[in-house]
Scaffold this active site. Sequence first.
Site, short mmCIF file in Angstrom:
data_model
loop_
_atom_site.label_atom_id
_atom_site.label_comp_id
_atom_site.label_asym_id
_atom_site.label_seq_id
_atom_site.Cartn_x
_atom_site.Cartn_y
_atom_site.Cartn_z
N HIS A 1 -28.77 26.52 -27.43
CA HIS A 1 -29.62 25.54 -27.20
C HIS A 1 -29.59 24.47 -27.55
O HIS A 1 -28.60 23.65 -28.04
CB HIS A 1 -30.81 26.40 -28.13
CG HIS A 1 -30.62 25.98 -29.54
ND1 HIS A 1 -30.88 24.95 -30.31
CD2 HIS A 1 -30.30 27.11 -30.51
CE1 HIS A 1 -30.86 25.23 -31.48
NE2 HIS A 1 -30.31 26.56 -31.63
N CYS B 1 -26.87 29.91 -34.69
CA CYS B 1 -26.88 29.75 -33.01
C CYS B 1 -26.02 28.61 -32.66
O CYS B 1 -25.29 27.90 -33.54
CB CYS B 1 -28.29 29.28 -32.58
SG CYS B 1 -29.44 30.72 -32.66
#
Length: 198
Positions: A158, A174
């Site tokens: 992301h 992440c």
Amino acid sequence: MEEHHIARRGLVLGSLALMLSGCTSTLRQVTEPISSAFGPRSGLSPRYRRQHVRYYGNEPPGTIVVDTSQRFLYAVETDGWATRYGVGVGEQGLSFKGTATIARKADWPSWTPTANMMRRKPRLVQYAGGVPGGPNNPLGARALYLYRDGRDTHFRIHGTNEPWTIGTAVSSGCIRLINDDIIDLYDRTPLGTTVVVV
């Protein structure tokens, strides 16, 4: 008064993004810079700027390879080339490793901390209801959702509004890119893409 409220909210959510966001084999490359169509990359180390590089791995074109130790993501192309992006990765013990598939994509995604995140960092309980998508969201402009065996791994590739975090291990697992890079990667990555994280 309303402008003060929005600015304070942006500050709080921006700080939240620093605390939270995010998730190879060693690769040799020769670099050729790619210019950014999105303007200056304030706070981003030149080492982590997007570049077109020679790629010597065995993965087929269309694969995404994340080298967490070097802090690079490679979008493998044809004829031994790749686009290389600088990334921020998960803190020690919080990184995803292995192979996954991109089974979902989101434009300005919303974000909700996982139960594990809230256990590790109780201050996140205040966001248990979620944070709507937008410029102050910890997931940034785009998100690619990693699935394994048809199940959400809860790890994402992301964006981030904090370019100074690229090249570090600060996220809750992440993989984060600056927003102009995640937009570029998002646009070139179809659903079903294989992601290899080493």
